[in-house]
Design a protein around this motif. Structure first.
Motif, PDB file in Angstrom:
ATOM      1  N   ALA A 132       0.835  -1.203   0.000  1.00 44.40           N
ATOM      2  CA  ALA A 132       0.000   0.000   0.000  1.00 44.40           C
ATOM      3  C   ALA A 132       0.871   1.256   0.000  1.00 44.40           C
ATOM      4  CB  ALA A 132      -0.943  -0.011   1.201  1.00 44.40           C
ATOM      5  N   GLN A 133       1.915   1.261   0.817  1.00 42.66           N
ATOM      6  CA  GLN A 133       2.777   2.451   0.857  1.00 42.66           C
ATOM      7  C   GLN A 133       3.541   2.612  -0.450  1.00 42.66           C
ATOM      8  OE1 GLN A 133       4.426   4.033   4.543  1.00 42.66           O
ATOM      9  NE2 GLN A 133       6.441   3.680   3.675  1.00 42.66           N
ATOM     10  N   LEU A 185       2.360   1.849  -3.343  1.00 41.21           N
ATOM     11  CA  LEU A 185       1.375   2.364  -4.292  1.00 41.21           C
ATOM     12  C   LEU A 185       1.030   3.838  -4.060  1.00 41.21           C
ATOM     13  CD1 LEU A 185      -1.154  -0.612  -4.444  1.00 41.21           C
ATOM     14  CD2 LEU A 185       0.202   0.263  -6.347  1.00 41.21           C
ATOM     15  N   PHE A 186       0.755   4.186  -2.804  1.00 40.65           N
ATOM     16  CA  PHE A 186       0.265   5.529  -2.489  1.00 40.65           C
ATOM     17  C   PHE A 186       1.363   6.497  -2.062  1.00 40.65           C
ATOM     18  CE2 PHE A 186      -3.411   2.748  -1.864  1.00 40.65           C
ATOM     19  CZ  PHE A 186      -4.393   3.430  -2.551  1.00 40.65           C
ATOM     20  N   GLY A 187       2.505   5.959  -1.654  1.00 39.54           N
ATOM     21  CA  GLY A 187       3.595   6.807  -1.187  1.00 39.54           C
ATOM     22  C   GLY A 187       3.532   7.058   0.316  1.00 39.54           C
ATOM     23  N   TYR A 188       2.389   6.799   0.916  1.00 37.90           N
ATOM     24  CA  TYR A 188       2.195   6.944   2.357  1.00 37.90           C
ATOM     25  C   TYR A 188       0.909   6.226   2.728  1.00 37.90           C
ATOM     26  CZ  TYR A 188      -1.172  10.772   1.407  1.00 37.90           C
ATOM     27  OH  TYR A 188      -2.240  11.515   0.988  1.00 37.90           O
ATOM     28  N   SER A 225       8.745   2.418  12.101  1.00 38.58           N
ATOM     29  CA  SER A 225       9.166   3.725  11.588  1.00 38.58           C
ATOM     30  C   SER A 225       9.221   3.767  10.061  1.00 38.58           C
ATOM     31  CB  SER A 225      10.525   4.105  12.169  1.00 38.58           C
ATOM     32  OG  SER A 225      11.499   3.149  11.815  1.00 38.58           O
ATOM     33  N   TYR A 226       9.243   2.615   9.411  1.00 37.47           N
ATOM     34  CA  TYR A 226       9.260   2.603   7.941  1.00 37.47           C
ATOM     35  C   TYR A 226       7.973   3.189   7.375  1.00 37.47           C
ATOM     36  CZ  TYR A 226       8.856   0.916   3.172  1.00 37.47           C
ATOM     37  OH  TYR A 226       8.674   0.868   1.815  1.00 37.47           O
ATOM     38  N   PHE A 227       6.868   2.955   8.055  1.00 36.20           N
ATOM     39  CA  PHE A 227       5.572   3.418   7.559  1.00 36.20           C
ATOM     40  C   PHE A 227       5.366   4.887   7.891  1.00 36.20           C
ATOM     41  CE2 PHE A 227       4.533  -1.200   8.316  1.00 36.20           C
ATOM     42  CZ  PHE A 227       4.544  -1.537   6.977  1.00 36.20           C
ATOM     43  N   THR A 228       4.716   5.595   6.988  1.00 39.68           N
ATOM     44  CA  THR A 228       4.446   7.008   7.204  1.00 39.68           C
ATOM     45  C   THR A 228       2.990   7.323   6.873  1.00 39.68           C
ATOM     46  OG1 THR A 228       5.080   9.269   6.637  1.00 39.68           O
ATOM     47  CG2 THR A 228       5.289   7.628   4.882  1.00 39.68           C
ATOM     48  N   THR A 229       2.411   8.236   7.633  1.00 32.22           N
ATOM     49  CA  THR A 229       1.012   8.631   7.414  1.00 32.22           C
ATOM     50  C   THR A 229       0.919   9.977   6.712  1.00 32.22           C
ATOM     51  OG1 THR A 229       0.920   9.614   9.611  1.00 32.22           O
ATOM     52  CG2 THR A 229       0.187   7.321   9.414  1.00 32.22           C
ATOM     53  N   THR A 230       2.052  10.542   6.337  1.00 28.19           N
ATOM     54  CA  THR A 230       2.049  11.825   5.623  1.00 28.19           C
ATOM     55  C   THR A 230       2.789  11.664   4.297  1.00 28.19           C
ATOM     56  OG1 THR A 230       4.054  12.494   6.796  1.00 28.19           O
ATOM     57  CG2 THR A 230       1.960  13.237   7.726  1.00 28.19           C
ATOM     58  N   PRO A 231       2.397  12.444   3.290  1.00 22.26           N
ATOM     59  CA  PRO A 231       3.075  12.348   1.991  1.00 22.26           C
ATOM     60  C   PRO A 231       4.570  12.619   2.126  1.00 22.26           C
ATOM     61  CG  PRO A 231       1.124  13.746   1.833  1.00 22.26           C
ATOM     62  CD  PRO A 231       1.350  13.468   3.292  1.00 22.26           C
TER      63      PRO A 231
END
Length: 158
Positions: A34-35, A37-40, A68-74
């Motif tokens: 998902a990340q 694909l969407f970048g975040y 920490s690899y995952f991000t919720t902001t662009p």
């Protein structure tokens, strides 16, 4: 539900999830996809994954916020990581990151207005002999001096 994110990416993510033999234990793998694909991973993407897997949204958010690899902001097109480990810090990485903040007009963890760069301070890159170290995406720059920063940034502005 999808906000301004492209439906095609949700469709691709759904197709990916459906292609898995089993989704049991696959949450992290699915979130990576998902990340990619969407970048975040904004809230609506997390909820989409939760619904597809039949698990609570809180469980998905817990995993996203833990790693920490995952991000919720662009994120920017390029990620600049400045090593703040002991060897790098002693050799001046604090001055390097301050100069980058000034040049990019952002704080650590932020993305430039043009979406080109995200700046991060990280604990240790593991290249202590090259201190201070700056990484842009996967490329490591060693023994970086403040005067090297414009050349490094310009490489990625082209």
């Amino acid at each position: 539900m999808e906000g301004n994110l492209p439906k095609e990416k949700f469709d691709e993510l759904e197709k990916y999830i459906d292609s898995l033999k089993s989704t049991k234990g696959a949450l992290i793998e699915i979130l990576h996809k998902a990340q990619d694909l969407f970048g975040y991973l904004p809230r609506n993407v997390q909820l989409f994954v939760a619904r597809k897997l039949g698990i609570p949204g809180a469980e998905v958010f817990g995993v996203v916020s833990f790693y920490s690899y995952f991000t919720t902001t662009p994120q920017g097109k390029h990620t600049i990581s400045v090593c703040m480990g002991t060897a790098c810090f002693v050799k001046g990485s604090d001055k390097i990151i301050e100069k980058l903040k000034e040049k990019l007009d952002i704080a650590s963890g932020e993305t430039t207005k043009d979406g080109l760069f995200t700046l991060k301070d990280i604990r240790c890159i593991g290249a202590c002999g090259l201190a201070p170290v700056v990484m842009v995406d996967e490329k490591v720059y060693g023994r970086v001096k403040e005067e090297d920063l414009d050349e490094i940034l310009n490489t990625y502005r082209k």
